[in-house]
Design a protein around this motif. Structure first.
Motif, PDB file in Angstrom:
ATOM      1  N   VAL A  11       0.865  -1.174   0.000  1.00  0.00           N
ATOM      2  CA  VAL A  11       0.000   0.000   0.000  1.00  0.00           C
ATOM      3  C   VAL A  11       0.904   1.227   0.000  1.00  0.00           C
ATOM      4  N   VAL A  12       0.647   2.183  -0.896  1.00  0.00           N
ATOM      5  CA  VAL A  12       1.445   3.399  -0.989  1.00  0.00           C
ATOM      6  C   VAL A  12       0.574   4.587  -0.616  1.00  0.00           C
ATOM      7  N   VAL A  13       1.030   5.389   0.332  1.00  0.00           N
ATOM      8  CA  VAL A  13       0.322   6.618   0.695  1.00  0.00           C
ATOM      9  C   VAL A  13       1.240   7.796   0.426  1.00  0.00           C
ATOM     10  N   ARG A  14       0.636   8.974   0.238  1.00  0.00           N
ATOM     11  CA  ARG A  14       1.381  10.130  -0.264  1.00  0.00           C
ATOM     12  C   ARG A  14       1.539  11.264   0.745  1.00  0.00           C
ATOM     13  N   ASP A  15       0.841  11.206   1.876  1.00  0.00           N
ATOM     14  CA  ASP A  15       0.954  12.304   2.831  1.00  0.00           C
ATOM     15  C   ASP A  15       0.645  11.801   4.240  1.00  0.00           C
ATOM     16  N   GLY A  16       0.862  12.708   5.204  1.00  0.00           N
ATOM     17  CA  GLY A  16       0.665  12.342   6.592  1.00  0.00           C
ATOM     18  C   GLY A  16      -0.770  12.036   6.938  1.00  0.00           C
ATOM     19  N   ASP A  17      -1.724  12.726   6.284  1.00  0.00           N
ATOM     20  CA  ASP A  17      -3.132  12.463   6.577  1.00  0.00           C
ATOM     21  C   ASP A  17      -3.499  11.033   6.208  1.00  0.00           C
ATOM     22  N   GLN A  18      -3.039  10.578   5.051  1.00  0.00           N
ATOM     23  CA  GLN A  18      -3.302   9.195   4.661  1.00  0.00           C
ATOM     24  C   GLN A  18      -2.587   8.218   5.583  1.00  0.00           C
ATOM     25  N   LEU A  19      -1.354   8.585   5.974  1.00  0.00           N
ATOM     26  CA  LEU A  19      -0.583   7.696   6.843  1.00  0.00           C
ATOM     27  C   LEU A  19      -1.241   7.538   8.207  1.00  0.00           C
ATOM     28  N   ALA A  20      -1.928   8.578   8.667  1.00  0.00           N
ATOM     29  CA  ALA A  20      -2.558   8.520   9.987  1.00  0.00           C
ATOM     30  C   ALA A  20      -3.571   7.381  10.087  1.00  0.00           C
ATOM     31  N   ARG A  55       6.655  20.145   0.632  1.00  0.00           N
ATOM     32  CA  ARG A  55       7.856  20.319  -0.180  1.00  0.00           C
ATOM     33  C   ARG A  55       8.463  18.998  -0.637  1.00  0.00           C
ATOM     34  N   GLN A  56       8.077  17.909  -0.022  1.00  0.00           N
ATOM     35  CA  GLN A  56       8.649  16.610  -0.360  1.00  0.00           C
ATOM     36  C   GLN A  56       7.616  15.744  -1.069  1.00  0.00           C
ATOM     37  N   ARG A  57       8.076  14.977  -2.047  1.00  0.00           N
ATOM     38  CA  ARG A  57       7.206  14.041  -2.759  1.00  0.00           C
ATOM     39  C   ARG A  57       7.267  12.707  -2.026  1.00  0.00           C
ATOM     40  N   LEU A  58       6.336  12.489  -1.148  1.00  0.00           N
ATOM     41  CA  LEU A  58       6.370  11.319  -0.286  1.00  0.00           C
ATOM     42  C   LEU A  58       5.896  10.078  -1.022  1.00  0.00           C
ATOM     43  N   CYS A  59       6.507   8.974  -0.674  1.00  0.00           N
ATOM     44  CA  CYS A  59       6.119   7.658  -1.190  1.00  0.00           C
ATOM     45  C   CYS A  59       6.270   6.693  -0.015  1.00  0.00           C
TER      46      CYS A  59
END
Length: 240
Positions: A11-20, A55-59
């Motif tokens: 599973v790939v999430v792109r930001d902290g809200d999804q990671l929460a 500022r960062q492209r999270l993966c």
């Protein structure tokens, strides 16, 4: 998935809200990691992600067992270029812009190390973004994940390169304090340290003790934080 390994899904999430939404699973994983890393636990990482902005492209990769309930691995990457003079797309283990994250060891379940390494490499081979390089800064060379990944790359004739190594004195207990200080400090610095010890001893009893009781350690940490807040850092609102 490779033969002989537990099936897994990514599973790939792109930001902290999804990671929460995965925070509880990450917390459970953190209690059974082959290599502990509190910097990637939700209590530490989620506030940093929020403060870091966009500022960062999270993966942020989460490796789940096929049942979908057990989290086997957490690999927080950012998509970036390897180097300005070698602008190849790569995945780099995440660190916040102010470098509060001091260790970049992924969270991997102690019973699923081989599965997570194989799943990570399979996912990279099929990644539509085309990143074929992983940059692993601040990764302990003795970590089980480091050893497993290196072994997998050797087995598959993959390329790996260690740019530099730095020995940390935090993780290897020395024979004595005197031997440790003699190894890392020159004569002037040792004399300066002794002068400071004498001045501190003038304020009260000065003793060096090993703290084995967890409860006592927490009490001493609270006392230290309270002391720090009484100084100039506390007055400026920057005390830890």
């Amino acid at each position: 998935m490779r033969l002989g390994l537990e099936p897994a899904s990514v599973v790939v999430v792109r930001d902290g809200d999804q990671l929460a939404h995965h925070a509880a699973a990450i917390e459970r994983l953190a209690g059974h990691c082959v290599d502990a890393n509190p910097f990637y636990e939700p209590w530490f990482m989620l506030p940093l992600l929020k403060a870091s902005g966009q500022r960062q492209r999270l993966c942020l990769l989460l490796v789940y067992g096929m049942a979908g309930t057990d989290l086997l691995g957490f690999f927080p990457f950012e998509r970036t270029l390897f180097h300005r003079r070698l602008p190849l797309p790569c995945l780099r283990l995440w660190r916040d812009p102010r470098h509060w994250v001091l260790r970049s060891t992924p969270l991997v379940h102690e019973g699923a190390l081989a599965t997570c390494v194989a799943t990570l490499m399979d996912w990279m081979a099929s990644d539509a973004s085309g990143a074929r390089l992983i940059d692993l800064p601040h990764l302990p060379g003795s970590a089980a994940f480091t050893q497993a990944l290196a072994g997998q790359l050797i087995a598959e004739s993959g390329f790996r390169h260690v740019r530099f190594e730095r020995e940390s004195h935090l993780y290897r207990r020395q024979d004595s304090v005197e031997h440790y200080l003699a190894a890392i400090l020159d004569g002037d610095k040792r004399r300066n340290l002794q002068r400071r010890q004498r001045r501190l001893a003038e304020q009260g009893t000065l003793a060096y003790v090993d703290v084995d009781d967890d409860g006592e350690g927490e009490h001493l940490i609270d006392d230290f934080l309270a002391l720090e807040a009484q100084g100039w850092k506390g007055r400026n609102g920057t005390a830890m």
